[in-house]
Write an enzyme that holds these catalytic residues in place. Sequence first.
Site, PDB file in Angstrom:
ATOM      1  N   ARG A 115       0.807  -1.266   0.029  1.00 38.61           N
ATOM      2  CA  ARG A 115       0.076  -0.023   0.013  1.00 38.61           C
ATOM      3  C   ARG A 115       0.946   1.220   0.004  1.00 38.61           C
ATOM      4  O   ARG A 115       0.524   2.262  -0.543  1.00 38.61           O
ATOM      5  CB  ARG A 115      -0.999  -0.144   1.273  1.00 38.61           C
ATOM      6  CG  ARG A 115      -1.733   1.301   1.400  1.00 38.61           C
ATOM      7  CD  ARG A 115      -3.088   1.090   2.269  1.00 38.61           C
ATOM      8  NE  ARG A 115      -2.662   0.606   3.471  1.00 38.61           N
ATOM      9  CZ  ARG A 115      -2.138   1.170   4.701  1.00 38.61           C
ATOM     10  NH1 ARG A 115      -1.488   2.348   4.293  1.00 38.61           N
ATOM     11  NH2 ARG A 115      -1.984   0.552   5.660  1.00 38.61           N
ATOM     12  N   TYR A 133     -17.602  16.348 -13.828  1.00 36.72           N
ATOM     13  CA  TYR A 133     -17.850  15.008 -13.584  1.00 36.72           C
ATOM     14  C   TYR A 133     -18.542  14.528 -12.194  1.00 36.72           C
ATOM     15  O   TYR A 133     -18.085  15.323 -11.130  1.00 36.72           O
ATOM     16  CB  TYR A 133     -16.914  14.176 -13.436  1.00 36.72           C
ATOM     17  CG  TYR A 133     -16.936  12.582 -13.187  1.00 36.72           C
ATOM     18  CD1 TYR A 133     -17.246  11.725 -14.284  1.00 36.72           C
ATOM     19  CD2 TYR A 133     -16.500  12.159 -11.852  1.00 36.72           C
ATOM     20  CE1 TYR A 133     -17.878  10.318 -13.973  1.00 36.72           C
ATOM     21  CE2 TYR A 133     -17.069  10.799 -11.669  1.00 36.72           C
ATOM     22  CZ  TYR A 133     -17.572   9.894 -12.690  1.00 36.72           C
ATOM     23  OH  TYR A 133     -17.691   8.534 -12.415  1.00 36.72           O
ATOM     24  N   ASP A 160      -8.649  17.546 -15.471  1.00 33.80           N
ATOM     25  CA  ASP A 160      -9.236  15.784 -15.697  1.00 33.80           C
ATOM     26  C   ASP A 160      -9.218  15.655 -17.370  1.00 33.80           C
ATOM     27  O   ASP A 160      -9.955  16.310 -18.076  1.00 33.80           O
ATOM     28  CB  ASP A 160     -10.759  15.929 -15.182  1.00 33.80           C
ATOM     29  CG  ASP A 160     -11.383  14.604 -15.118  1.00 33.80           C
ATOM     30  OD1 ASP A 160     -10.672  13.544 -16.076  1.00 33.80           O
ATOM     31  OD2 ASP A 160     -12.090  14.399 -14.531  1.00 33.80           O
ATOM     32  N   LYS A 210     -11.419   4.394 -18.141  1.00 28.34           N
ATOM     33  CA  LYS A 210     -11.931   4.818 -19.528  1.00 28.34           C
ATOM     34  C   LYS A 210     -11.065   4.227 -20.673  1.00 28.34           C
ATOM     35  O   LYS A 210     -10.881   3.166 -20.844  1.00 28.34           O
ATOM     36  CB  LYS A 210     -12.332   6.079 -19.500  1.00 28.34           C
ATOM     37  CG  LYS A 210     -13.038   6.700 -18.205  1.00 28.34           C
ATOM     38  CD  LYS A 210     -14.625   5.896 -18.198  1.00 28.34           C
ATOM     39  CE  LYS A 210     -15.069   6.271 -16.558  1.00 28.34           C
ATOM     40  NZ  LYS A 210     -15.200   7.563 -16.127  1.00 28.34           N
TER      41      LYS A 210
END
Length: 368
Positions: free
Chosen positions: A47, A99, A170, A195
């Site tokens: 992590r 978004y 973005d 995407k």
Amino acid sequence: MTLDSRKVSTETWLVAGGRPVASGAPLNHPIVPVSTFEHGTERTYSRSDSTETCEALEKVLGGLEGANALAFASGMAAAAAVFDQVEAQSEVVIPDDCYQGVAQIAADGEAKGLWTVTRLDVGDTESWIAARSRARLVWVESPTNPLLKIADLVAIAAAPREPNGLLVVDNTFATSLNQLPLDIGAEISMQSSTKFVGGHSDLLGGVLATRDDELLGQLRKSRSLLGSFPGALETFLTLRGVRTMKLRLERSQANAEVLAERLAAHPAVGVTRYPGLRSHPGHELAASQLSGNGSMISFDLASAEAGDQACARLGLIRHATSLGGIESSMERRALTVGQEHLPPGLLRLSVGCEDVEDLWADLSQAIA
Ligand SMILES: *Cc1c(COP(=O)(O)O)cnc(C)c1O
């Protein structure tokens, strides 16, 4: 010999960048399902310390932007790490056509009294320029989702900024293949790799790229503390998707150019929004800022009912949310929570890599 992203073309970098080079090494980095490492090296816990496969993915994605990149468990995880940098009582600026997940993070923080939010039309360049001098975080999308508005990123990036101000683009719709926000002057370029980067609708992922090493360190710390390191399989699949990203984008974009023209000429269609159309209000700005018009189109049918009927009649094109997959998909956006302000008959089409005549046959029978 290791490859240098600045010395080869983008196509070559996507295919060949970040591969293992030791003699006898497999050509691909493996799926590394691990949380912990044997003591003795710099890696102790994945992590916080990443994996070789994730670092390879970051190398390839960062190389596209001439920057360092960090991979995240989703686009929203990447966005959360950015908002994690914002101190109390500062100002956050977002597009009014933002978004909806990002808009929600901004609104929730505002409701908790963490920061104030200013929502601006991306076409209102003067207001964005003024905001850049005040705001800690200027979060802009261009093209926007789903109205495909184009922001004057060059003007906004060049404006005098708040001393710690972050301009974040973005870049999910344009991708690093059509637009390089860091070259334009943004501090962070963000993409949802769910995407176009991954490109197969089979994973969630996000990426941040920056040239500021201190900021990179802070974002890395946020990734560790927010627990948003990407899973091993997703990391592998994203890197696999990246290899064909340019091929996929070229094909889907060529398809979109054809479909946008035909939709714009269709009697049942009101407005067709696609940056490549001359009728698009941001067409010239798009031509100066983007190296391609992308494969997202939105267009209006007369009513919500007409939009729903068209989606129900689709045969080849999937009636589904999300975008950027190798398969085409379409949905009526006003059905999404937080998107009720959109024209009721607005359909958002993510154009994929199928044969364009097959796509048109399906689309034209659905909207007839
Ligand atoms: C999908 C998307 C996001 C969020 O990404 P996830 O991977 O779904 O978390 C952010 N911005 C835009 C423009 C998107 O399309």
